[in-house]
Write a protein that holds these residues in place. Structure first.
Motif, PDB file in Angstrom:
ATOM      1  N   SER A 256       0.806  -1.222   0.000  1.00 34.60           N
ATOM      2  CA  SER A 256       0.000   0.000   0.000  1.00 34.60           C
ATOM      3  C   SER A 256       0.837   1.268   0.000  1.00 34.60           C
ATOM      4  CB  SER A 256      -0.941   0.002   1.220  1.00 34.60           C
ATOM      5  OG  SER A 256      -1.905  -1.032   1.119  1.00 34.60           O
ATOM      6  N   ALA A 257       2.165   1.131  -0.068  1.00 35.44           N
ATOM      7  CA  ALA A 257       3.032   2.315  -0.006  1.00 35.44           C
ATOM      8  C   ALA A 257       2.733   3.273  -1.151  1.00 35.44           C
ATOM      9  CB  ALA A 257       4.496   1.896  -0.025  1.00 35.44           C
ATOM     10  N   PHE A 258       2.497   2.737  -2.346  1.00 30.49           N
ATOM     11  CA  PHE A 258       2.247   3.600  -3.496  1.00 30.49           C
ATOM     12  C   PHE A 258       0.951   4.377  -3.328  1.00 30.49           C
ATOM     13  CE2 PHE A 258       1.401   4.196  -8.195  1.00 30.49           C
ATOM     14  CZ  PHE A 258       2.423   5.110  -8.380  1.00 30.49           C
ATOM     15  N   ALA A 259      -0.017   3.772  -2.630  1.00 25.79           N
ATOM     16  CA  ALA A 259      -1.291   4.452  -2.398  1.00 25.79           C
ATOM     17  C   ALA A 259      -1.111   5.700  -1.536  1.00 25.79           C
ATOM     18  CB  ALA A 259      -2.290   3.502  -1.738  1.00 25.79           C
ATOM     19  N   VAL A 260      -0.123   5.672  -0.632  1.00 22.69           N
ATOM     20  CA  VAL A 260       0.156   6.858   0.190  1.00 22.69           C
ATOM     21  C   VAL A 260       0.502   8.036  -0.714  1.00 22.69           C
ATOM     22  CG1 VAL A 260       1.646   7.830   1.969  1.00 22.69           C
ATOM     23  CG2 VAL A 260       0.943   5.438   2.108  1.00 22.69           C
ATOM     24  N   TYR A 261       1.315   7.770  -1.730  1.00 24.18           N
ATOM     25  CA  TYR A 261       1.672   8.818  -2.690  1.00 24.18           C
ATOM     26  C   TYR A 261       0.452   9.279  -3.482  1.00 24.18           C
ATOM     27  CZ  TYR A 261       3.386  10.760  -7.101  1.00 24.18           C
ATOM     28  OH  TYR A 261       3.580  11.552  -8.202  1.00 24.18           O
ATOM     29  N   LEU A 262      -0.330   8.326  -3.996  1.00 23.45           N
ATOM     30  CA  LEU A 262      -1.476   8.678  -4.834  1.00 23.45           C
ATOM     31  C   LEU A 262      -2.510   9.496  -4.064  1.00 23.45           C
ATOM     32  CD1 LEU A 262      -2.004   5.317  -6.775  1.00 23.45           C
ATOM     33  CD2 LEU A 262      -0.876   7.404  -7.584  1.00 23.45           C
ATOM     34  N   ILE A 305      -2.573   3.907   4.532  1.00 22.90           N
ATOM     35  CA  ILE A 305      -2.362   2.465   4.439  1.00 22.90           C
ATOM     36  C   ILE A 305      -3.653   1.714   4.750  1.00 22.90           C
ATOM     37  CG2 ILE A 305      -1.211   0.494   5.528  1.00 22.90           C
ATOM     38  CD1 ILE A 305       0.658   1.959   3.718  1.00 22.90           C
ATOM     39  N   LEU A 306      -4.325   2.112   5.813  1.00 24.58           N
ATOM     40  CA  LEU A 306      -5.570   1.446   6.207  1.00 24.58           C
ATOM     41  C   LEU A 306      -6.657   1.631   5.155  1.00 24.58           C
ATOM     42  CD1 LEU A 306      -5.629   2.358  10.027  1.00 24.58           C
ATOM     43  CD2 LEU A 306      -4.966   0.179   8.958  1.00 24.58           C
ATOM     44  N   ARG A 311      -9.241  -0.807  -0.429  1.00 25.27           N
ATOM     45  CA  ARG A 311      -9.132  -0.903  -1.891  1.00 25.27           C
ATOM     46  C   ARG A 311      -8.630  -2.286  -2.309  1.00 25.27           C
ATOM     47  NH1 ARG A 311      -5.086  -2.210  -5.311  1.00 25.27           N
ATOM     48  NH2 ARG A 311      -3.665  -1.177  -3.832  1.00 25.27           N
ATOM     49  N   GLN A 312      -7.643  -2.809  -1.586  1.00 23.98           N
ATOM     50  CA  GLN A 312      -7.123  -4.131  -1.904  1.00 23.98           C
ATOM     51  C   GLN A 312      -8.197  -5.201  -1.741  1.00 23.98           C
ATOM     52  OE1 GLN A 312      -3.306  -5.264  -0.261  1.00 23.98           O
ATOM     53  NE2 GLN A 312      -2.604  -3.153  -0.186  1.00 23.98           N
ATOM     54  N   GLY A 313      -9.006  -5.059  -0.685  1.00 24.85           N
ATOM     55  CA  GLY A 313     -10.095  -6.012  -0.475  1.00 24.85           C
ATOM     56  C   GLY A 313     -11.100  -5.981  -1.617  1.00 24.85           C
ATOM     57  N   LEU A 314     -11.429  -4.777  -2.091  1.00 26.93           N
ATOM     58  CA  LEU A 314     -12.337  -4.644  -3.228  1.00 26.93           C
ATOM     59  C   LEU A 314     -11.749  -5.270  -4.488  1.00 26.93           C
ATOM     60  CD1 LEU A 314     -13.577  -0.953  -2.733  1.00 26.93           C
ATOM     61  CD2 LEU A 314     -14.886  -3.050  -2.349  1.00 26.93           C
TER      62      LEU A 314
END
Length: 348
Positions: A256-262, A305-306, A311-314
């Motif tokens: 989820s690190a990339f999601a922090v940026y997005l 991250i949370l 999103r990952q679950g979806l």
């Protein structure tokens, strides 16, 4: 990614760090947080490039990477568009809607656009560098170091901005090291990293002296793809590459690190976070301001991250049920069209 988040807090803040009184806090914001973000970009890209060099790159495999990347990018682009259209329309006009619908093409996030472009070029770049051979590859690496490395120490000279050419520059250097050079010893890695940090401190001292004369230009050497930034970033990567350990929690968070940026570097989120909610001038009035700010950034990081876990679950129950299936269908159809077009041209 935390270093990149801290960098964005400084450079996109509604209050310029150069307006703070000269002192330890201002130096920390400009040197460690602002400069550290550029080091973070080098590390983040190097992690990908390092493993690209272990296997052959094909046009299909890299377009598949772009396809999978685009799914996450498009999800957050549309999700953030929906959120801000409901709760904060002030900074969300027609242009932003258009950019949100086609985020990669429209350059909504510079890293995404530059990285996707790099992936599209990677099969040709990788094969071309291999074809050069050891000595010509070395000559190319020395040439780009002379053009963009040595000149990066001189204010006023042209340099690489945040775009695909910076990634190509790094890839030329990283591939030359991994393919042909004897791995650095631990002492050599520390020496390279230490020299890079030494230049950071040298230019910090120069910035302080200039500030005493009323010239507040910031710390020049912390710009994008400067040689000291590369030396520190690549050195840090090599230090951790020497370690061998596995941790399921770290791997889970890393997804989820990339999601922090997005999430945090979306233009509208950026305005909300750094110009309205967490303004540097207000936070600096708090006791232990640096620790307070780092705590806020850590909380934002954890929250992102949370949120991305959702999103990952979806994705698990939707698009990841047959990962890459739609791409294979699109690729096969495009290949059929390309063959028919080629045949028709040949007949003509």
């Amino acid at each position: 990614m935390f270093m990149i988040l801290a960098h964005h807090f400084v450079v996109h803040n509604g209050y310029d760090a150069k307006n703070l009184p000269l002192g330890p806090e201002r130096i920390f914001f400009q040197l460690v947080m602002q400069g550290g973000g550029k080091v973070g970009v080098v590390i983040f890209f190097t992690i990908s490039a390092w493993f690209f060099l272990d296997k052959e790159q094909t046009i299909k495999s890299n377009f598949k990477r772009i396809w999978i990347l685009e799914r996450e990018v498009l999800f957050w682009s549309l999700a953030l568009m929906a959120f801000f259209l409901v709760f904060d329309r002030a900074d969300f006009g027609i242009k932003m809607i258009a950019r949100s619908i086609a985020p990669t093409i429209m350059g909504l996030w510079w890293y995404v656009t530059a990285y996707a472009t790099f992936l599209a070029l990677l099969p040709f770049l990788s094969k071309g560098l291999r074809a050069l051979g050891k000595h010509t590859h070395y000559a190319l690496a020395i040439t780009v170091l002379a053009i963009w490395g040595l000149t990066s120490f001189i204010p006023g000279t042209f340099g690489l901005s945040d775009n695909v050419f910076g990634f190509i520059y790094l890839f030329i250097l990283i591939s030359a090291y991994k393919w042909y050079m004897k791995p650095f010893t631990l002492k050599q890695i520390w020496l390279m990293t230490g020299i890079g940090l030494g230049f950071f401190l040298l230019y910090t001292c120069a910035s302080i002296v200039l500030s005493l004369f009323g010239i507040d230009e910031g710390i020049y050497i912390t710009g994008p793809f400067r040689l000291p930034v590369i030396m520190v970033g690549f050195g840090m990567f090599l230090l951790f590459d020497r370690l061998s350990f596995h941790n399921r929690i770290i791997n889970r968070i890393a997804q989820s690190a990339f999601a922090v940026y997005l999430i945090t570097d979306h233009p509208t989120t950026r305005t909300l976070l750094w110009k309205h909610l967490f303004v540097l001038k207000d936070l600096c009035q708090q006791p232990l301001a640096i620790l307070w700010i780092l705590g806020i950034l850590l909380a934002i990081y954890i929250a992102c991250i949370l949120i991305d876990f959702v999103r990952q679950g979806l994705f698990v129950v939707t698009v990841d049920r047959n990962r890459g299936h739609w791409f294979e269908l699109a690729w096969n159809k495009a290949s059929e069209w390309a063959i028919k077009l080629t045949q028709s041209i040949a007949k003509a």
